[in-house]
Scaffold this active site. Sequence first.
Site, PDB file in Angstrom:
ATOM      1  N   GLN A   1     -18.003  44.521  65.118  1.00  0.00           N
ATOM      2  CA  GLN A   1     -18.149  43.207  64.502  1.00  0.00           C
ATOM      3  C   GLN A   1     -16.952  42.336  64.876  1.00  0.00           C
ATOM      4  OE1 GLN A   1     -17.497  42.407  60.118  1.00  0.00           O
ATOM      5  NE2 GLN A   1     -19.746  42.305  60.146  1.00  0.00           N
TER       6      GLN A   1
ATOM      7  N   TYR B   1     -16.853  34.299  55.024  1.00  0.00           N
ATOM      8  CA  TYR B   1     -15.804  34.123  56.013  1.00  0.00           C
ATOM      9  C   TYR B   1     -16.134  32.864  56.829  1.00  0.00           C
ATOM     10  CZ  TYR B   1     -14.331  38.739  54.525  1.00  0.00           C
ATOM     11  OH  TYR B   1     -13.908  39.801  53.757  1.00  0.00           O
TER      12      TYR B   1
ATOM     13  N   ARG C   1     -24.541  39.211  61.335  1.00  0.00           N
ATOM     14  CA  ARG C   1     -24.570  39.528  59.897  1.00  0.00           C
ATOM     15  C   ARG C   1     -24.694  38.231  59.109  1.00  0.00           C
ATOM     16  NH1 ARG C   1     -21.421  44.034  56.169  1.00  0.00           N
ATOM     17  NH2 ARG C   1     -23.427  44.877  55.517  1.00  0.00           N
TER      18      ARG C   1
ATOM     19  N   GLY D   1     -23.012  52.275  53.458  1.00  0.00           N
ATOM     20  CA  GLY D   1     -21.608  51.936  53.582  1.00  0.00           C
ATOM     21  C   GLY D   1     -20.684  52.735  52.704  1.00  0.00           C
ATOM     22  N   ARG D   2     -20.502  52.279  51.456  1.00  0.00           N
ATOM     23  CA  ARG D   2     -19.514  52.931  50.588  1.00  0.00           C
ATOM     24  C   ARG D   2     -19.815  54.409  50.376  1.00  0.00           C
ATOM     25  NH1 ARG D   2     -18.728  49.533  45.240  1.00  0.00           N
ATOM     26  NH2 ARG D   2     -20.930  49.047  45.578  1.00  0.00           N
TER      27      ARG D   2
ATOM     28  N   CYS E   1     -20.984  58.224  45.715  1.00  0.00           N
ATOM     29  CA  CYS E   1     -20.125  57.096  45.358  1.00  0.00           C
ATOM     30  C   CYS E   1     -20.526  56.640  43.959  1.00  0.00           C
ATOM     31  CB  CYS E   1     -20.324  55.960  46.364  1.00  0.00           C
ATOM     32  SG  CYS E   1     -19.644  54.371  45.853  1.00  0.00           S
TER      33      CYS E   1
ATOM     34  N   CYS F   1     -16.996  52.651  41.766  1.00  0.00           N
ATOM     35  CA  CYS F   1     -15.838  52.383  40.917  1.00  0.00           C
ATOM     36  C   CYS F   1     -14.999  51.214  41.426  1.00  0.00           C
ATOM     37  CB  CYS F   1     -14.974  53.636  40.810  1.00  0.00           C
ATOM     38  SG  CYS F   1     -14.114  54.061  42.345  1.00  0.00           S
TER      39      CYS F   1
END
Length: 372
Positions: A99, A168, A216, A322-323, A346, A349
């Site tokens: 990216q 962004y 994205r 992802g996470r 996950c 948190c």
Amino acid sequence: MNMLEDQFKIKEMTVRNRLVLPPLTTNYGSENGYITPENLRFYKARSRQMGIVIVEAAAVSPEGRIIPGGIGLWEDGQIQGLAELVRIIKAEGARAVIQINHAGAKAWPFETIHSWIAPSDIACRLGVTAKPASLSEIKSVIQAFVEAAARAKKAGFDGVEIHGAHLYLLSQFLSPLTNLRTDHYGGSIENRAALAVEVTSAVREKLGPDYPIFFRLNALENLQGGMTPDDAVAIGKLLAQAGVDVLDLSLAVQGTWNEEEGGKILITSSAYSKDDLPGGVVDLAARFRTECGLPVIAVGMLGSKSVAQQALAAGADLVAIGRQMISDPDTAAKILSGRDDQILECDACQACFASIGNGKPLQCKQNKNLPD
């Protein structure tokens, strides 16, 4: 029905399955944007059994970094380390995409920089002054994206992803919340999309017709006055015409206007909480796929076989995890082999987001062995 194990083809690139590691900011890079051993270890552990690995946002200019340890593609010296990263990812059987990004008004507040370019003077980060970009600065940004994409191709990446989400720089131009311009780059959807379209067209011209380009995009912004799915679909159509091959859908999950000395700051997040249900943008995937005519990557707490498979059934072509891959780097292998019960889940948190937000290397409450 498409299955997670099925191959997928993007231009001439064949992907071994439908699982994608989305770009995960790690803050493991060096202060000059170079790849470190920690970067290599992180991606080696997470390339096993993944179809595509999208390497975290590489800044197209030094002042465009999200975090102080963000990797870069703004100079030729960064190519060698990225080429080694490509080698490691491909050795595990995954396709390597990177990216490219400019963080604009959400860039890290480096002491040597006093203001950050943005479409308008809407602040998006504490300690950062947003300065409306001049036309010459916009041209420089376009050229920076082109040069970064060329370096990515030279490093051996199978494709590049242009970052136009998460508020962004390109996303700031796309969103009516942050783009108050009255020139060619503001106002209508077509005008707000002009920079993203010009970046895409220029990158396509530089890389040639057969090189995969991902984009994205926020499928929606859960903020009053933010970009709607209708807006995003219209932008997706323009991006398809400009040369995008794959839409990587995300969203602004939440946001608030904070009162600070000197005015308001728009603080947004793409982080899902414990109270959010799996799915994210899955329910919009089929619409984008049909109306924009492009393959779609869906994201949103999809780290188990059942919900990932449901995402494909709902219309996504590829599923980003992802996470969950931070918490358990073997998640992809466990999903594909039907071992969901062995996944170290996950628990949302937010420790990962908190560590990055504080300028520290990526941390995880569940995985004490990072970067592995």
